[in-house]
Scaffold this active site. Structure first.
Site, mmCIF file in Angstrom:
data_model
loop_
_atom_site.group_PDB
_atom_site.id
_atom_site.type_symbol
_atom_site.label_atom_id
_atom_site.label_comp_id
_atom_site.label_asym_id
_atom_site.label_seq_id
_atom_site.Cartn_x
_atom_site.Cartn_y
_atom_site.Cartn_z
ATOM 1 N N ASP A 170 0.857 -1.180 0.000
ATOM 2 C CA ASP A 170 0.000 0.000 0.000
ATOM 3 C C ASP A 170 0.901 1.241 0.000
ATOM 4 O O ASP A 170 2.087 1.157 0.337
ATOM 5 C CB ASP A 170 -0.882 -0.034 1.257
ATOM 6 C CG ASP A 170 -1.694 1.229 1.422
ATOM 7 O OD1 ASP A 170 -2.334 1.642 0.454
ATOM 8 O OD2 ASP A 170 -1.659 1.800 2.532
ATOM 9 N N ASP A 186 -6.961 -2.149 3.698
ATOM 10 C CA ASP A 186 -6.002 -3.189 3.345
ATOM 11 C C ASP A 186 -6.332 -4.544 3.978
ATOM 12 O O ASP A 186 -5.745 -5.556 3.594
ATOM 13 C CB ASP A 186 -4.588 -2.781 3.799
ATOM 14 C CG ASP A 186 -4.116 -1.500 3.142
ATOM 15 O OD1 ASP A 186 -4.334 -1.357 1.933
ATOM 16 O OD2 ASP A 186 -3.558 -0.648 3.852
ATOM 17 N N ASP A 214 -1.570 -0.862 6.080
ATOM 18 C CA ASP A 214 -1.762 -0.352 7.435
ATOM 19 C C ASP A 214 -3.192 0.052 7.748
ATOM 20 O O ASP A 214 -3.502 0.378 8.885
ATOM 21 C CB ASP A 214 -0.859 0.861 7.666
ATOM 22 C CG ASP A 214 -1.378 2.107 6.961
ATOM 23 O OD1 ASP A 214 -1.901 1.981 5.830
ATOM 24 O OD2 ASP A 214 -1.280 3.199 7.546
#
Length: 791
Positions: free
Chosen positions: A483, A683, A679
């Site tokens: 990410d 996700d 995080d």
């Protein structure tokens, strides 16, 4: 009751304890909401303004139902972990403690004992400094040292009694019997208890072989002493039937010694866990409703409590600063040695150290919900988990015991038939030696020791493995999806550049902009105000503040008109901007132009900065042959700029959580082993789907719960270190399994007497017992080598 009082409130319409005072159904044990309370009787979450309360020992408790309040008023200590009425003379016992086997985590019970599968002592499932005692080690040590002199005397009599001491043969046998019985009956009691347990449970293990070998040697010797006439003449040695009391005694003592060494090795592997547990303070300074302050035990802190943290003290729990400011040493979490400034609204983490200044904080996470407690529990869970290699070793060990028993029987019969005059005697010696030397303790320890050492090593480096499978599989990951926000970048808007025009200084530009922006709720405004505060600039009050949608803001500062926004706002204000290039295509930043009294004053660039460690992490992973892919919901332009800066070739931007999940599945269908690093809540699905989910410790709880690995510092370099540790741990496990299997492959034939016709070697039971202990020590020693590897 003295020092206690209650406050009446309206009765609840619900007679059950499953509905709180506000009428909302609340599941028992659910995490409480911020500012709420926990009913100490039933565990329900109670609203902060609940009218049902009762004060005990200077603290007010809240309840979901009048019935819970009455139960508490009748006996508060029963629900506060103290001593209930009528139980003052009983020894305290922790409530709800579950005990689990460190080698077989599926074995769980509500009281201490030994594992029916492997015979190891059960440990408390929830780690604590109090629970991590050394009672088993002390018990084995006491039994070993008190009976060691008897074992030495028995061994001396067996070797030299007939030669140097002139003892009459029958008296020598009886003397050895008398000296051996205390060793077997008292010192060896834990051994035989676990031996019997293994037979009852049908799970053969190391204790099965030790028990069989010792029982065989002892039983034969007792019969030979009491009724020597039943044995043929071939069994006579030095005027008596040969006995092996010394073998039984030495086997028992060496087994106890091996257990002592193993327990000490296990204690060393948990050193990192103990150090984490010791970080938490024991008390907190609570501010009561009337403003008075007093120190209370940490376990009495409730959600929403206001706590004062003085200079030099550890922060008691996770929470938020509500008053004052200070610098906090967060090296426990971030690894950075420099203190971090904490002001009103900032989050603080329990067990970090307040270096200067005093502040008041509100408790937002307590007990098991704090970051430190979660770290401890994750390490403990990983240390108890089984790697796939360990499951294979367990299956092998189960068959191994029966195979060894069969070899012992065949050895005894073969020696008896083909061994000549002393064949049956040699057969007995060989059978007992086979049973002892083939003890599978080394095989059983091979992978758990490596896992325990590796998880402890990782924890000290800010890497938390949720289970052993993650340690084993991470080394084989060939694709890593990352990410952007909060993973590659800091996840927080920050002023990266202040570029004034010739008419102003950087501080003047920033002060004017922040003074106006302090009235705005836009994320960019918060970043500008934070930048000014970090420089200690004194902001002026803003007047006539106005927000223009899609363009910016206007306001008056100290009698001067200030406009902050984009080029469109500057045109509306008739401001001439002397900038040839406002937007930098290579840098993913937002630009705020500033004008004062109709004249251009300069610009501020605000962006989510790339973490300083990201470039090094990406380079290390690419050098290791890992395919890197960025997946983000951010704009394509921003994602491409970040990717170019870091050297990431594959970018998927403007995608939803479901798209990230689909991307993971796509790579998995191509036969790749996929890791996902993220995080945020968005996700979590991809983290759960990935073969290895890697969460940033600076991210959300749901991300960390969905992942197999958590990087406490939020530093992507931790992935490269974790991968290096995974490779080293897998190699160490293979070495341990090879050591254990090779040891048995070489020693069992020797113990059975295969080499006797060629070399004259016949292993005595005493040497077999020593070799068995040595094999366990070699496995433990090899596993502890992981503590010294550089990652």
């Amino acid at each position: 009751m003295a020092n206690s009082k209650d406050e009446d409130g309206p009765a609840s319409s619900n007679d059950g304890a499953t509905e709180n005072c506000c009428g909302a159904m609340q599941k028992k044990g659910a995490l409480p909401l911020l500012g709420s309370h926990i009913d100490p009787v039933c565990g329900m979450t109670v609203a902060a303004d609940s009218p049902l309360s009762f004060e005990h020992a200077g603290k007010k408790y809240f309840f979901c139902h009048p019935g819970c309040r009455e139960k508490f008023r009748a006996d508060p200590e029963k629900y506060l972990g103290g001593v209930p009425k009528g139980m003052e003379d009983e020894p305290p016992a922790p409530l709800g403690t579950m005990y689990i086997c460190p080698m077989d985590p599926e074995i769980r019970q509500d009281h201490p004992g030994t594992c029916p599968k492997c015979g190891m002592a059960l440990e408390p499932e929830v780690p604590s400094l109090e629970a991590d005692d050394d009672s088993e080690l002390r018990d084995f040590s006491r039994r070993f040292w008190w009976t060691l002199p008897l074992t030495v005397i028995v061994a001396t009599l067996a070797m030299f009694g007939h030669r140097f001491m002139g003892l009459e043969p029958s008296w020598q046998s009886w003397s050895e019997l008398a000296l051996t019985l205390p060793v077997i009956a008292w010192a060896g009691r834990p051994i035989f208890v676990r031996f019997a347990q293994s037979l009852r449970s049908g799970h053969p293990n190391m204790w099965t072989l030790i028990g069989l070998g010792t029982t065989a040697a002892l039983s034969y010797s007792v019969v030979a002493t009491i009724a020597p006439g039943i044995f043929p003449a071939a069994f006579q040695m030095h005027g008596r039937v040969g006995v092996y009391f010394e073998a039984a005694a030495v086997i028992t003592s060496l087994t106890l010694l091996g257990q002592m060494l193993e327990l000490r090795g296990r204690a060393r592997t948990s050193a990192a866990l103990k150090s984490l547990l010791g970080l938490s303070p024991k008390t907190a300074r609570r501010i009561t409703a009337d403003g008075t302050e007093r120190d209370v035990p940490l376990d009495q802190v409730q959600l929403g409590d206001l706590l004062r943290v003085r200079p030099g003290e550890k922060i008691p729990v996770d929470g938020q600063v509500t008053q004052g400011s200070s610098s906090v040493d967060e090296s426990m979490i971030t690894g950075e040695p420099l203190p971090v400034l904490k002001q009103v609204g900032d989050s603080v983490v329990g067990a970090t150290i307040n270096t200067s200044g005093s502040f008041v904080m509100r408790a937002e996470k307590i007990g098991a919900a704090t970051l430190l407690s979660q770290i401890v529990q994750m390490v403990a869970q990983a240390q108890r988990s089984k790697a796939p290699m360990q499951r294979l070793a367990d299956v092998v060990a189960g068959y191994f015991v029966w195979g060894v028993v069969a070899v012992a029987i065949v050895s005894f019969i073969a020696w008896g038939i083909f061994g000549g005059e002393r064949g049956w005697l040699y057969g007995l010696i060989s059978a007992v030696s086979v049973l002892i030397i083939a003890c599978p303790c080394a095989l059983g320890l091979a992978t758990p020791m490596s896992i325990m050492v590796a998880t402890g090593k990782a924890a000290t480096s800010g890497i938390l493995f949720r289970d052993a499978a993650a340690i084993e599989h991470l080394r084989r990951v060939d694709t890593l999806i990352v990410d952007k926000t909060g993973t590659l970048t800091q996840g927080k808007a920050t002023v990266t550049q202040v570029i004034p025009a010739a008419v102003a200084s950087a501080d003047q530009l920033l002060r004017f902009a922040a003074s106006v922006e302090q009235a705005s709720e836009h994320p960019l405004a918060a970043a500008i105000v934070a930048a000014a505060n970090s420089k200690g600039l004194a902001l002026a009050p803003v007047e006539a503040f106005e927000s223009i949608a899609g363009k910016g803001v206007r306001g008056a500062i100290e009698g001067r008109k200030v406009a902050i926004g984009n080029a469109g706002l500057m045109r509306d204000e008739n401001v001439v901007v002397n900038e040839t290039k406002i937007e930098n295509d290579d840098e993913p930043s937002s630009v705020a132009l500033v004008a004062v009294d109709g004249k251009y004053m300069g610009r501020l660039e605000v962006s989510d900065p790339i973490k300083p460690s990201s470039a090094e992490a990406v380079a290390a992973l690419r050098a290791a042959g890992v395919r890197l892919v960025m997946a983000t919901g951010d704009s394509t332009a921003t994602a491409q700029a970040i990717a170019r800066h870091l050297g990431i070739d594959e970018v998927f931007a403007e995608i939803l959580p479901a798209d990230k999940l689909a991307l993971v599945k796509k790579f998995q269908q191509q036969g790749r082993l996929v890791a996902m690093a993220g995080d945020g809540i968005n996700d979590a699905p991809a983290l759960a789907q990935a073969d290895i989910g890697i969460a940033m410790g600076t991210g959300t709880d749901i991300a960390m719960h969905s992942a197999q690995i958590t990087l406490v510092k939020g530093d992507l370099r931790g992935i490269a270190r974790a991968r290096a540790l995974s490779i080293a741990t897998a190699r160490n496990m293979r070495q341990n399994l090879t050591l254990a299997l090779l040891y048995n492959a070489l020693c069992i034939p020797i113990a059975a007497g295969v080499l006797y016709p060629l070399t004259g070697w016949l292993l005595s039971p005493m040497i077999a017992a020593a070799a068995m202990s040595l094999s366990s020590v070699s496995v433990i020693t090899n596993a502890l080598r992981l503590q010294r590897i550089a990652i």
